[in-house]
Design an enzyme around this catalytic site. Structure first.
Site, PDB file in Angstrom:
ATOM      1  N   HIS A  45      42.009 -31.217 -55.958  1.00  0.00           N
ATOM      2  CA  HIS A  45      43.138 -30.657 -56.456  1.00  0.00           C
ATOM      3  C   HIS A  45      45.054 -30.600 -57.303  1.00  0.00           C
ATOM      4  O   HIS A  45      45.536 -29.816 -57.696  1.00  0.00           O
ATOM      5  CB  HIS A  45      43.728 -31.508 -55.140  1.00  0.00           C
ATOM      6  N   CYS A  67      39.568 -27.615 -59.567  1.00  0.00           N
ATOM      7  CA  CYS A  67      39.117 -26.087 -58.676  1.00  0.00           C
ATOM      8  C   CYS A  67      39.751 -25.598 -59.627  1.00  0.00           C
ATOM      9  O   CYS A  67      40.752 -25.560 -59.931  1.00  0.00           O
ATOM     10  CB  CYS A  67      39.572 -26.325 -57.500  1.00  0.00           C
ATOM     11  N   HIS A  95      51.255 -31.610 -50.249  1.00  0.00           N
ATOM     12  CA  HIS A  95      50.149 -31.683 -50.527  1.00  0.00           C
ATOM     13  C   HIS A  95      50.335 -32.041 -51.931  1.00  0.00           C
ATOM     14  O   HIS A  95      50.760 -31.208 -52.627  1.00  0.00           O
ATOM     15  CB  HIS A  95      49.217 -30.221 -50.346  1.00  0.00           C
ATOM     16  N   GLU A  97      47.841 -30.574 -54.045  1.00  0.00           N
ATOM     17  CA  GLU A  97      47.936 -29.791 -55.038  1.00  0.00           C
ATOM     18  C   GLU A  97      49.057 -28.559 -56.171  1.00  0.00           C
ATOM     19  O   GLU A  97      49.370 -28.763 -56.826  1.00  0.00           O
ATOM     20  CB  GLU A  97      46.993 -28.198 -54.442  1.00  0.00           C
ATOM     21  N   THR A 136      46.965 -22.511 -53.073  1.00  0.00           N
ATOM     22  CA  THR A 136      45.828 -22.129 -53.580  1.00  0.00           C
ATOM     23  C   THR A 136      45.071 -21.589 -51.604  1.00  0.00           C
ATOM     24  O   THR A 136      44.069 -20.605 -51.381  1.00  0.00           O
ATOM     25  CB  THR A 136      44.383 -22.397 -54.250  1.00  0.00           C
ATOM     26  N   SER A 192      42.956 -32.143 -44.184  1.00  0.00           N
ATOM     27  CA  SER A 192      42.414 -30.267 -45.416  1.00  0.00           C
ATOM     28  C   SER A 192      43.666 -29.917 -44.828  1.00  0.00           C
ATOM     29  O   SER A 192      43.411 -29.075 -43.824  1.00  0.00           O
ATOM     30  CB  SER A 192      41.135 -30.178 -44.757  1.00  0.00           C
ATOM     31  N   SER A 193      44.504 -28.566 -45.844  1.00  0.00           N
ATOM     32  CA  SER A 193      45.154 -27.564 -46.069  1.00  0.00           C
ATOM     33  C   SER A 193      44.215 -26.335 -45.607  1.00  0.00           C
ATOM     34  O   SER A 193      44.729 -25.966 -44.162  1.00  0.00           O
ATOM     35  CB  SER A 193      45.728 -27.815 -46.854  1.00  0.00           C
ATOM     36  N   SER A 236      35.698 -27.476 -47.565  1.00  0.00           N
ATOM     37  CA  SER A 236      35.692 -29.164 -48.350  1.00  0.00           C
ATOM     38  C   SER A 236      34.795 -30.205 -47.514  1.00  0.00           C
ATOM     39  O   SER A 236      34.410 -31.478 -47.095  1.00  0.00           O
ATOM     40  CB  SER A 236      36.595 -29.456 -48.361  1.00  0.00           C
TER      41      SER A 236
END
Length: 253
Positions: A45, A67, A95, A97, A136, A192-193, A236
């Site tokens: 992330h 990523c 989050h 990320e 993302t 997990s988003s 994931s």
């Protein structure tokens, strides 16, 4: 020793497997102080820019597993903020990320997650340029909706759709599958988003949508009265878990 800065991905099964192999998860650079020197792997992330400097200053090696799609957003917001633009990140503020992206965007940055956030967005200087990027794994349709609300405010806006192509394709395919089955199974970690977004999308098309992390969470009895079952999974989710669920559903139907 090997450390990961935060869980490498949002999947408990993968993180637990790595921990068995000796990989330690740390959540701040303070946790590294006093520990044996080794390698710190940056989570997929990404992290704020200052984290890299802090890790190096403590004498640890860095392996950057951010990523590439996320890394691209870091470069974008860094460049655009240096040019004086106000950065708008469309995503979930809590989050990792989004927190990481924010750490590359300078002082003038706003996170927008809901239509209400978009409606409230105002800048003191109406002439200031705005650059909009997205987490993302954000829902593409919601992204378009929020951009439309902000665009009506007549700012000079640069919109960069930074939603991962694989995420968008997965969301579209999940929607198509959910629309033609009696029940839908979404496999992925609760944190997990992108899996959460898949669940929301599938639920809109199929009321009998179930969110599971492993085969143990699947109640086959819930599927007894249906004729067709669709399966999708977050980015994931390990293939092994997907195959276990798929094989089990096939055996029972």
């Amino acid at each position: 020793p090997i450390y990961t800065f935060g869980p490498i991905i949002h999947n408990e099964e993968v993180v637990a497997d790595l921990e068995k192999k000796g990989v330690q998860v740390i959540h701040s650079t303070d946790e590294l102080k006093g520990r044996p020197k080794g390698t710190v792997i940056i989570r997929s992330h990404g992290v704020e820019r200052k984290i890299y400097d802090e890790i190096k200053a403590l004498g640890f090696e860095i392996v950057d597993a951010t990523c590439p799609f996320v890394k691209k957003i870091h470069r974008i917001v860094e460049k655009e903020s240096m040019e004086g633009k106000h950065i708008v990140i469309i995503g979930d503020e809590s989050h990792p990320e989004v927190q990481g992206i924010r750490g590359w965007a300078g002082e003038q940055v706003t996170v927008v997650q809901t239509p209400e956030d978009a409606e409230r967005f105002e800048l003191p200087d109406k002439d200031q340029k705005v650059c909009i990027v997205a987490q993302t794994t954000f829902n593409y349709n919601k992204f378009k909706e929020l951009v439309e609300i902000i665009s009506k405010k007549r700012y000079d806006i640069v919109v960069l759709n930074t939603i991962c192509n694989a995420t968008k394709e997965r969301q579209n395919e999940a929607r198509q599958i959910a629309a033609r089955v009696d029940a839908m199974v979404v496999i992925g970690d609760k944190r997990s988003s992108n899996t959460q977004k898949l669940f929301e999308i599938c639920k809109e098309e199929c009321l009998n949508t179930y969110y599971i992390q492993t085969l143990d969470d699947l109640d086959i009895n819930q599927l007894r009265s249906v004729e067709s079952v669709g399966i999708t999974a977050g980015a994931s989710t390990p293939n092994k878990i997907i195959e276990e669920v798929q094989n089990n559903v096939r055996i029972n139907f």
